[in-house]
Motif scaffolding. Structure first.
Motif, PDB file in Angstrom:
ATOM      1  N   ALA A  62       0.846  -1.195   0.000  1.00 33.73           N
ATOM      2  CA  ALA A  62       0.000   0.000   0.000  1.00 33.73           C
ATOM      3  C   ALA A  62       0.876   1.238   0.000  1.00 33.73           C
ATOM      4  O   ALA A  62       2.007   1.225   0.500  1.00 33.73           O
ATOM      5  CB  ALA A  62      -0.913   0.007   1.231  1.00 33.73           C
ATOM      6  N   THR A  63       0.349   2.309  -0.563  1.00 34.50           N
ATOM      7  CA  THR A  63       0.977   3.628  -0.508  1.00 34.50           C
ATOM      8  C   THR A  63       0.059   4.544   0.286  1.00 34.50           C
ATOM      9  O   THR A  63      -1.132   4.664  -0.031  1.00 34.50           O
ATOM     10  CB  THR A  63       1.197   4.201  -1.916  1.00 34.50           C
ATOM     11  N   LEU A  86       4.823  10.542   0.919  1.00 36.39           N
ATOM     12  CA  LEU A  86       4.289   9.207   0.685  1.00 36.39           C
ATOM     13  C   LEU A  86       5.132   8.165   1.421  1.00 36.39           C
ATOM     14  O   LEU A  86       6.359   8.303   1.513  1.00 36.39           O
ATOM     15  CB  LEU A  86       4.283   8.881  -0.808  1.00 36.39           C
ATOM     16  N   VAL A  87       4.460   7.120   1.920  1.00 33.41           N
ATOM     17  CA  VAL A  87       5.146   5.989   2.552  1.00 33.41           C
ATOM     18  C   VAL A  87       4.617   4.715   1.914  1.00 33.41           C
ATOM     19  O   VAL A  87       3.402   4.539   1.764  1.00 33.41           O
ATOM     20  CB  VAL A  87       4.911   5.964   4.076  1.00 33.41           C
ATOM     21  N   ASN A  88       5.522   3.824   1.523  1.00 29.23           N
ATOM     22  CA  ASN A  88       5.152   2.541   0.932  1.00 29.23           C
ATOM     23  C   ASN A  88       5.257   1.441   1.989  1.00 29.23           C
ATOM     24  O   ASN A  88       6.243   1.377   2.724  1.00 29.23           O
ATOM     25  CB  ASN A  88       6.089   2.199  -0.232  1.00 29.23           C
ATOM     26  N   PHE A  89       4.251   0.574   2.037  1.00 28.15           N
ATOM     27  CA  PHE A  89       4.220  -0.551   2.968  1.00 28.15           C
ATOM     28  C   PHE A  89       4.129  -1.845   2.166  1.00 28.15           C
ATOM     29  O   PHE A  89       3.251  -1.975   1.312  1.00 28.15           O
ATOM     30  CB  PHE A  89       2.995  -0.471   3.886  1.00 28.15           C
ATOM     31  N   TYR A  90       5.031  -2.785   2.452  1.00 30.50           N
ATOM     32  CA  TYR A  90       4.978  -4.103   1.808  1.00 30.50           C
ATOM     33  C   TYR A  90       5.019  -5.181   2.890  1.00 30.50           C
ATOM     34  O   TYR A  90       5.835  -5.117   3.818  1.00 30.50           O
ATOM     35  CB  TYR A  90       6.166  -4.305   0.855  1.00 30.50           C
ATOM     36  N   HIS A  91       4.123  -6.175   2.770  1.00 35.24           N
ATOM     37  CA  HIS A  91       4.125  -7.347   3.645  1.00 35.24           C
ATOM     38  C   HIS A  91       4.075  -8.586   2.774  1.00 35.24           C
ATOM     39  O   HIS A  91       3.167  -8.735   1.951  1.00 35.24           O
ATOM     40  CB  HIS A  91       2.899  -7.356   4.563  1.00 35.24           C
TER      41      HIS A  91
END
Length: 370
Positions: free
Chosen positions: A217-218, A225-230
């Motif tokens: 998600a961004t 902006l912050v990007n999150f990856y799981h």
């Protein structure tokens, strides 16, 4: 000053993490374990015996105990709403494992009901009690490396303990990765930058299955902006997490999902070096370059500034992750019980933190499945 009342703690769900948390909670003064419920494991009975508490057959029996004040819920997410409301209706304060609930509608009902009865309805977002959280917040707020520009969180999680039939993969039971797991990190960045807005999100399924094992998600925080990856895809021994925060004159990389270690790189003047070393006491400072005369002048983002050094600072590499995790649990329970004794106490985690992180996670999940 009168003696403070002893508070009775009950635990619903007593798997491995329930036991881990209990051992740390019960180091808090004025707190005793009344009983546990919601677990059929033999280990639960043995653990109850260890603490001199009762293993009740039903949650209703636990909630009927007159000396019970606080209920800690450590069950899978699909049970959080029902069990929290059951405890709140019985007049008990609730501390619940993340997420607060399966969706924001349930979460709003839980928080509103607790508020109407003067009860706690806390989500265990213990990241905010990490001293590293405060150090990074100070770095952002004081702009020691200039303005915050961008961030990312990357979670390469192990799935060895999550067999194909585990409730984690069932969205009806877990809510999906954003809701079950992502709330911790949405809350972490919200604590640093304020409430965020989800701009985009995606999900990937394991080939040939309906099993969702990767999400991203961004999220926009102000102008950044912050990007999150799981991704739950790794052999357990390869499990790792990393986040980076980019500033105008440097960056910070944090390691572990409860950040224990940091590498700070920056272009700073003398005051900046001093401020960083004050903020990260005991850190190892390496000087990559020194600047004098006209070389002190630098420009970035159409701004002029002076630089005396290019530095790399390593902090916290002697910290034990599990020991820190335990300390955060101790700090969380002391913060919340202190509030019960002294309602004017400022709490690091409030009911709204659990709700806001859930709302962000729900919006990310919705966008990923559009």
């Amino acid at each position: 000053m009168s003696e403070l009342k002893e508070l009775g703690l009950g635990i619903i769900g007593f798997g491995g993490f329930g036991l881990f948390a209990a051992q740390h909670f019960l180091q808090s003064p004025h707190l005793k374990l009344v009983g546990i419920a919601g677990s059929q494991r033999d280990e639960a009975t043995r653990a109850a015996n260890r603490f001199g508490a009762t293993h009740f057959d039903t949650i209703d029996e636990l909630l009927a105990q007159s000396d019970l004040d606080i209920v800690y819920i450590a069950t899978p997410p699909f049970l959080h709403y029902e069990q929290s409301m059951q405890a709140l209706r019985a007049g008990k304060h609730v501390i619940c494992e993340k997420p607060l609930a399966m969706n924001a509608e349930q979460g709003r009902e839980m928080v509103a009901f607790a508020e109407s009865r003067g009860l706690l309805m806390i989500t265990n977002l213990m990241q905010r009690y990490n001293p590293m959280f405060e150090r990074i917040k100070t770095l952002i707020d004081k702009q020691i490396l200039g303005e915050f520009l961008h961030g990312y969180f990357e979670n390469y999680a192990g799935d060895e303990g999550l067999g194909p039939q585990h409730w984690f993969w069932n969205r009806e039971l877990s809510g999906g990765i954003f809701i079950e797991h992502g709330v911790h990190f949405f809350d972490l960045f919200a604590g640093w930058l304020g409430e965020g807005t989800v701009e985009a999100a995606q999900v990937s399924k394991r080939p040939g299955t309906d099993l969702e094992d990767q999400v991203q998600a961004t999220v926009r925080y102000g102008d950044s902006l912050v990007n999150f990856y799981h991704g739950f895809t790794q052999v357990g021994r390869m499990d790792r997490q990393e986040m980076r925060l980019l500033f105008e004159r440097g960056d910070v990389t944090l390691f572990e999902w409860v950040p224990t270690r940091a590498i700070i790189r920056g272009l700073v003047d003398e005051a900046g070096t001093r401020a960083l070393m004050d903020l990260f006491p005991g850190a190892v400072l390496d000087i990559s370059a020194n600047y004098g005369g006209k070389d002190r002048s630098a420009r970035g983002r159409h701004k002029a500034f002076e630089a005396a050094q290019q530095v790399e600072i390593r902090y916290g590499f002697d910290h034990q992750k599990m020991h820190l995790y335990g300390e955060l649990l101790r700090l969380m329970i002391r913060d919340q019980t202190s509030y019960l004794f002294y309602p004017e106490t400022h709490r690091k985690i409030t009911e709204q933190n659990g709700l806001i992180s859930l709302q962000t996670a729900e919006e990310a999940d919705r966008r990923a499945h559009r």
